[in-house]
Design an enzyme around this catalytic site. Sequence first.
Site, PDB file in Angstrom:
ATOM      1  N   CYS A 282       0.908  -1.493   0.410  1.00 14.26           N
ATOM      2  CA  CYS A 282       0.623   0.445   0.119  1.00 14.26           C
ATOM      3  C   CYS A 282       0.852   1.473  -0.014  1.00 14.26           C
ATOM      4  CB  CYS A 282      -1.178  -0.129   0.971  1.00 14.26           C
ATOM      5  SG  CYS A 282      -0.011   0.117   3.005  1.00 14.26           S
TER       6      CYS A 282
ATOM      7  N   ASN B 208       2.365   1.543   4.559  1.00 11.85           N
ATOM      8  CA  ASN B 208       3.138  -0.165   4.428  1.00 11.85           C
ATOM      9  C   ASN B 208       2.346  -0.032   6.515  1.00 11.85           C
ATOM     10  OD1 ASN B 208       4.984  -1.922   5.967  1.00 11.85           O
ATOM     11  ND2 ASN B 208       3.471  -2.329   4.781  1.00 11.85           N
TER      12      ASN B 208
ATOM     13  N   CYS C 231      -1.600   0.644   7.075  1.00 12.40           N
ATOM     14  CA  CYS C 231      -2.550   0.085   7.627  1.00 12.40           C
ATOM     15  C   CYS C 231      -3.505  -1.118   6.425  1.00 12.40           C
ATOM     16  CB  CYS C 231      -3.641   2.023   6.515  1.00 12.40           C
ATOM     17  SG  CYS C 231      -3.425   2.959   7.913  1.00 12.40           S
ATOM     18  N   ARG C 232      -2.943  -0.735   4.885  1.00 12.77           N
ATOM     19  CA  ARG C 232      -3.791  -1.906   4.863  1.00 12.77           C
ATOM     20  C   ARG C 232      -2.279  -3.498   4.141  1.00 12.77           C
ATOM     21  NH1 ARG C 232      -5.782   1.525  -0.511  1.00 12.77           N
ATOM     22  NH2 ARG C 232      -3.327   3.058   0.420  1.00 12.77           N
ATOM     23  N   SER C 233      -1.503  -2.962   3.532  1.00 15.90           N
ATOM     24  CA  SER C 233      -0.749  -3.988   3.881  1.00 15.90           C
ATOM     25  C   SER C 233      -0.365  -4.513   5.181  1.00 15.90           C
ATOM     26  CB  SER C 233       0.447  -3.357   3.150  1.00 15.90           C
ATOM     27  OG  SER C 233       1.692  -2.506   3.401  1.00 15.90           O
TER      28      SER C 233
ATOM     29  N   ASP D  37      -8.064   2.932   1.270  1.00 16.24           N
ATOM     30  CA  ASP D  37      -6.878   3.885   3.016  1.00 16.24           C
ATOM     31  C   ASP D  37      -7.634   4.492   3.668  1.00 16.24           C
ATOM     32  OD1 ASP D  37      -5.493   4.806   3.952  1.00 16.24           O
ATOM     33  OD2 ASP D  37      -4.414   5.599   2.217  1.00 16.24           O
TER      34      ASP D  37
END
Length: 152
Positions: A7, A10, A12-14, A122
């Site tokens: 993301c 690095n 939140c999402r990943s 996001d």
Amino acid sequence: MKLLFVCMGNICRSPTAEGVMRARLEAAGLAGWQVDSAGTHGYHVGEAPDPRTRQAAASRGYALCGRRARQIETADFARFDLILAADRRNLRELKARCPAEHRHKLTLMLEVLDGAVDEVPDPYCGDAQAFDTVLDLIEAACDGWLTRLRRE
């Protein structure tokens, strides 16, 4: 199999995708697979995942402890078999940096789902519900990738 989730920062999402996939692999007895995450930007290098990310993950039994943000490196394109971007913006960033011989490894995290949503939003500027929505999408995507990759 070596998977890299990416993301922007690095945090939140990943790292969420990394944590979910690690749990799915452990449950499936696939300890030999490797999973990591990275960001296309270096805004948060060395930081732990966002506290809201950790809280949402913990509420579903995923541990993100010990994880520290890092930026993608050129060597990652050769090191990983599949590099999954959270959204089109990060996929474009990856394609711009990726050596031509490794571009076939790049795709969107949600590409495996046949739904109307193809990007993981996001949640950084959102509320707790945004982090739950991200988890819903990532859980479905990890299940999809695990099924697909085990078949192949």
